[in-house]
Design a protein around this motif. Structure first.
Motif, short mmCIF file in Angstrom:
data_model
loop_
_atom_site.label_atom_id
_atom_site.label_comp_id
_atom_site.label_asym_id
_atom_site.label_seq_id
_atom_site.Cartn_x
_atom_site.Cartn_y
_atom_site.Cartn_z
N SER A 68 0.69 -1.35 0.02
CA SER A 68 -0.19 -0.02 -0.13
C SER A 68 0.68 1.23 0.08
N SER A 69 0.34 2.23 -0.49
CA SER A 69 0.89 3.36 -0.76
C SER A 69 1.37 4.08 0.61
N ALA A 70 2.36 4.97 0.78
CA ALA A 70 2.51 5.86 2.37
C ALA A 70 2.33 7.00 2.12
N ILE A 71 1.73 7.57 0.94
CA ILE A 71 1.24 8.93 0.86
C ILE A 71 -0.19 8.88 0.35
N ALA A 72 -0.81 10.14 0.43
CA ALA A 72 -2.15 10.42 0.04
C ALA A 72 -2.18 10.88 -1.44
N LYS A 73 -1.24 11.72 -1.92
CA LYS A 73 -1.42 12.35 -3.20
C LYS A 73 0.16 12.53 -3.77
N GLY A 74 0.26 12.35 -4.85
CA GLY A 74 1.66 12.42 -5.74
C GLY A 74 1.82 11.20 -6.72
N ARG A 75 3.32 11.11 -6.71
CA ARG A 75 3.44 10.29 -7.82
C ARG A 75 4.57 9.15 -7.49
N ILE A 76 4.67 8.03 -7.96
CA ILE A 76 5.90 7.08 -7.64
C ILE A 76 6.79 7.52 -8.61
N LYS A 77 8.14 7.99 -7.79
CA LYS A 77 9.22 8.06 -8.76
C LYS A 77 10.00 7.02 -9.00
N MET B 244 -9.24 11.03 -1.09
CA MET B 244 -9.58 9.72 -0.41
C MET B 244 -10.25 8.76 -1.33
N TYR B 245 -10.25 7.62 -0.86
CA TYR B 245 -10.98 6.59 -1.76
C TYR B 245 -12.62 6.94 -1.71
N THR B 246 -13.15 6.54 -2.69
CA THR B 246 -14.82 6.95 -2.95
C THR B 246 -15.46 6.06 -1.60
N PRO B 247 -16.32 6.57 -0.97
CA PRO B 247 -17.25 6.07 0.18
C PRO B 247 -17.88 5.11 -0.76
N LEU B 248 -18.51 4.07 0.39
CA LEU B 248 -19.17 2.92 -0.35
C LEU B 248 -20.57 2.58 0.58
N ASP C 99 -15.81 5.50 15.08
CA ASP C 99 -15.06 6.74 14.43
C ASP C 99 -13.92 6.28 13.90
N SER C 100 -13.95 6.51 12.34
CA SER C 100 -12.42 6.10 11.82
C SER C 100 -11.84 7.67 11.84
N PHE C 101 -10.69 7.56 12.44
CA PHE C 101 -9.92 8.81 12.93
C PHE C 101 -9.07 9.23 11.65
N MET C 102 -9.10 10.14 11.16
CA MET C 102 -8.23 10.65 10.00
C MET C 102 -7.07 11.52 10.47
N ASP C 103 -5.89 11.01 10.18
CA ASP C 103 -4.88 12.09 10.30
C ASP C 103 -4.55 12.88 9.27
N HIS C 104 -4.95 14.25 9.22
CA HIS C 104 -4.91 14.99 7.98
C HIS C 104 -3.60 15.35 7.53
N HIS C 105 -2.36 15.11 8.36
CA HIS C 105 -1.31 15.33 7.99
C HIS C 105 -0.82 14.35 7.10
N TYR C 106 -1.11 13.09 7.18
CA TYR C 106 -0.58 12.07 6.30
C TYR C 106 -2.00 11.48 5.34
N ARG D 189 -4.56 9.81 6.40
CA ARG D 189 -4.71 8.38 6.26
C ARG D 189 -5.67 8.00 7.64
N PHE D 190 -6.21 6.91 7.49
CA PHE D 190 -7.25 6.70 8.76
C PHE D 190 -6.24 5.65 9.63
N ILE D 191 -6.13 6.15 10.93
CA ILE D 191 -4.84 5.70 11.93
C ILE D 191 -5.56 4.69 12.77
N ASN D 192 -6.67 4.60 12.95
CA ASN D 192 -7.20 3.57 13.93
C ASN D 192 -7.71 2.39 13.26
N HIS D 193 -6.69 2.13 12.14
CA HIS D 193 -7.07 0.79 11.41
C HIS D 193 -7.09 -0.43 11.82
N ASP D 194 -7.49 -0.78 12.91
CA ASP D 194 -7.57 -2.20 13.82
C ASP D 194 -8.69 -2.30 14.36
N LEU D 195 -8.98 -3.53 14.93
CA LEU D 195 -10.02 -3.57 15.82
C LEU D 195 -9.67 -3.40 17.27
#
Length: 747
Positions: A41-50, A344-348, A657-664, A666-672
């Motif tokens: 999985s990518s480590a960034i939210a927007k950009g390109r793979i150099k 972000m990815y499309t909601p579902l 509540d899926s908590f978004m770290d806006h700096h990255y 990314r949703f950071i509480n991504h486990d149970l």
């Protein structure tokens, strides 16, 4: 043996397989030479793979291939017109299509190795360099960039205002303006998304996929990889929960299919729990409401505005603001629905999409209005009760919501409520009571079914639908068994196989009405054939008999007027030399009839909470709900569906509540461990009543559906109870301890 099955609390026919572990899920199928894929999985939210360096990983013995955007073979996915059965407007995400990064945790590579452990280890050796671009994942800061929420999507009703809201609002005596918020929620079924793809010698594919629609997965693979559908078989006999996450084909299906076709070997790809947070969720939504009423509580004007997030590449829409015209009598209603495109990815779709969101805010605002009017919240709803959908100017096909209010209020003891907030205590706990209405769509979609009756009286019915834990296997069995008067033990239901007759996605509370009708129709065909053959037997008492003259009961064809006149079904088969009777049928909605009505399920929800005045902890101690869902096919599985919906409503209100770290980004509480959901200890006493009224407009078998309606309204009822307990309104979900503590201590 009794053959009256419909409506009874029958055990799940698939229950034994599930509790003994013999039910197999997508990641549990095997094949000789099976290899494993791990997604990077990518480590960034927007950009390109150099650059993406796979050299060290490929040097590991047992690593077979690493797929990236640099080496994927030519595929058909350049066609932007492709849509799956649940696509929103826009262009679907295309894995490994280019070096562009569109969201954090985007799949950027697939490592395939002889073992899962090797694939995981090798994935750690892949080095990726990014060119980072500034991303935006903040809905609240981007409302001025909102666009109209519109576009064709099945089930979506574009907002439609009626009357003259502004004039009516300004002229009204009582006005309320309020705002509600809830963050993202993720589906988190127990079974993670997985696909096992087996490459066949003839170039075909057998795919075991976690999906709510095997035909959708087959269509996706056929379109993307340019393979004829007849060469693809998708199988999904059991689904370990989905809640909407399996409506669209997820990227592990693409990855596993890509690898199987390239390597010509069976490949399994299963997402990790954090990766389950990388696609789809209930969208973050801000809702603004304005309500105006006369002093007697009659609604004069309602404005419901919603701002939801969507991706840059698709415009996800759902029915958020459409509910006021369906629930209440008001001539002036304004509906505004806008989208903010974020990185972000499309909601579902997530259980009761749009309904759980919009009704939460509407019913919370109605509670606020009731207190402003010094009126009982239940009385306010009854004062504005409507038997007509004001937006469509159509009556409801059926509606027993008034009876739901009466039954639930009586069971709850609502008449004993002290109307004053913060007036009821139990030791150090503040006690609050709240209520809300619920509403959801009632739909029938086209479906087909087949049936085969053998000479020994065994019946098999099949349709390419799914059972995501809702009890589809069981109700298919019940309907078939009752139609032909057979014990359930002699009926086998087949589903989750793309070679079976067409069925739409298992979602939206449509399956019982749709597939159930098809099963009834095809079994009726067999019954007519049996009666016709029975009439051909020498000295038959059924010569010239019509279907209305007989009943099928206890494995016999029985004269309706004289129970002593009957013939066993197996005897008809034997005397007429019939090894099997096989039939197929198509059940189509009667659109001409249905379009004359608005078709919905309804509910009334009453909740009690206790809040520790010192600690702010919230405990839901009682919930009573009454459900208007048409005919109930299975009292036990339907009860479980509503129970599960109520549990989720508690979870939505207090936990999720899926908590978004806006700096990255990314949703950071991504486990149970960190994504909190309600558990057994959180659950109150839950009382469920069905107020039945068969609805033969929605479906010929009288069913309206129970999957979603149990959830809608629960969060609002709990939030309203929190206000009654504390005297302070918390307008954002979830209502966590820190919010409750600040509200309680502020008094």
């Amino acid at each position: 043996m009794a053959t009256n099955h419909i409506g009874k609390p029958k055990n799940r026919v698939d229950g034994l397989k599930k509790v003994t572990g013999s039910a197999k899920y997508a990641a549990e199928f095997n094949a000789p030479g099976l290899v494993h894929g791990v997604v990077i999985s990518s480590a960034i939210a927007k950009g390109r793979i150099k650059a993406i360096d796979t050299h060290d990983a490929l040097e590991i013995e047992g690593v077979l291939h690493i797929f990236t955007h640099e080496n994927t073979p030519g595929l058909a996915w350049f066609d932007l017109s492709y849509k799956d059965m649940d696509s929103p407007p826009g262009a679907p995400f295309r894995p490994l299509h280019s070096d562009e990064i569109q969201f954090n945790m985007q799949p950027i590579a697939l490592v395939v190795a002889e073992t899962l452990e090797l694939a995981r280890f090798a994935a750690l050796r892949v080095k990726v360099e990014y060119e980072v671009e500034t991303h935006n994942t903040k809905l609240a800061d981007s409302l001025d960039e909102a666009i109209e929420g519109k576009g064709f999507r099945a089930g979506f009703e574009p907002p439609k205002s009626i009357g003259k809201f502004e004039e009516a609002y300004e002229a009204a005596d009582i006005k309320l303006e309020t705002e509600y918020f809830h963050g993202a929620e993720h589906h988190n079924p127990m079974e993670m998304h997985a696909s096992t793809v087996i490459y066949e010698e003839d170039g075909g594919l057998t795919i075991y996929d976690k999906t709510q629609g095997v035909l959708n997965s087959r269509h996706y693979v056929s379109m993307i990889f340019g393979i004829k559908r007849k060469k693809i078989k998708v199988i999904s006999p059991f689904v370990g929960g989905a809640f909407g996450s399996g409506l669209r084909p997820q990227y592990q299906l693409f990855m596993a299919t890509l690898a199987a076709l390239e390597l010509k070997r069976p490949v399994k790809v299963e997402l990790t729990r954090p990766q389950m947070f990388s696609f789809g969720h209930r969208p973050i939504t801000i809702q603004k409401l304005k309500l105006a009423a006369s002093p007697d509580g009659s609604l004069q004007a309602v404005s419901h505005s919603a701002y939801s997030e969507t991706s840059r590449f698709e415009k996800y829409v759902e029915n958020v603001v459409n509910w006021p015209k369906k629930l209440y009598r008001c001539e002036n209603v304004e509906e505004i629905y806008k989208l903010v495109q974020l990185d972000m990815y499309t909601p579902l779709d997530m259980r009761a999409p749009g309904g759980a969101t919009g009704v939460y805010a509407l019913e919370s605002a109605m509670d606020e209005l009731a207190y402003k009017l010094n009126m009982n919240p239940l009385e306010l709803r009854l004062r504005n009760y409507t038997d007509e959908d004001k937006g469509k100017e159509k009556p409801f096909s059926s509606k027993t919501l008034k009876e739901c209010y009466r039954v639930a209020a009586e069971k709850f003891g609502w008449s004993q409520r002290n109307p004053e907030p913060r007036s009821t205590r139990e030791g150090h706990n503040l006690v609050g009571w709240g209520m809300a209405s619920g509403i959801w769509d009632a739909m029938q979609t086209p479906a087909r079914a087949k049936a085969r009756l053998s000479a020994d009286g065994k019946l098999e019915v099949g349709s390419a639908t799914a059972d995501i834990g809702t009890g589809t296997y069981t109700i298919m069995t019940q309907i078939a068994a009752e139609t032909l008067g057979l014990p359930m033990e002699q009926v086998t239901a087949k589903l989750g196989d793309s070679s079976l007759p067409f069925a739409f996605l298992e979602g939206g509370s449509t399956t019982a009405a749709s597939v159930g009708t098809a099963v009834k129709y095809v079994c009726d065909k067999i019954a007519r054939k049996l009666l016709k053959e029975a009439g051909k037997i020498d000295d038959s008492p059924f010569k010239g008999a019509k279907m209305e003259d007989v009943v099928f009961r206890d494995e016999n064809i029985v004269d309706k007027q004289d129970d002593s006149v009957f013939i066993p079904i197996t005897e008809v088969m034997k005397l007429r030399g019939l090894g099997t009777i096989q039939k197929k049928t198509t059940a189509l909605p009667n659109f001409l009839k249905q379009n004359k009505y608005s078709r919905n399920t309804h509910s009334a929800v009453f909740a009690e909470v206790k809040i520790d005045e010192d600690l702010g902890t919230i405990k839901v101690t009682r919930i009573v709900t009454a459900i208007d869902a048409g005919r109930i096919l299975n009292a036990k599985t339907a009860h479980s569906q509503i129970l599960g919906g109520v549990v989720w409503g508690v979870s939505m209100a207090l936990e999720e509540d899926s908590f978004m770290d806006h700096h990255y980004g990314r949703f950071i509480n991504h486990d149970l461990a960190e994504y909190h959901i309600a558990v057994n200890a959180d659950m109150p006493d839950i009382d469920i009543t069905f107020v039945e009224e068969e609805d033969h407009v929605v479906s010929p078998i009288g069913v309206k559906g129970v999957g979603e309606i149990g959830l809608v309204g629960v969060a609002a009822a709990i939030g309203n109870a929190v206000y009654h307990a504390t005297g302070k309104r918390i307008r954002s979900l979830p209502i966590t301890l820190d919010k409750a503590m600040s509200e309680v201590s502020a008094i």
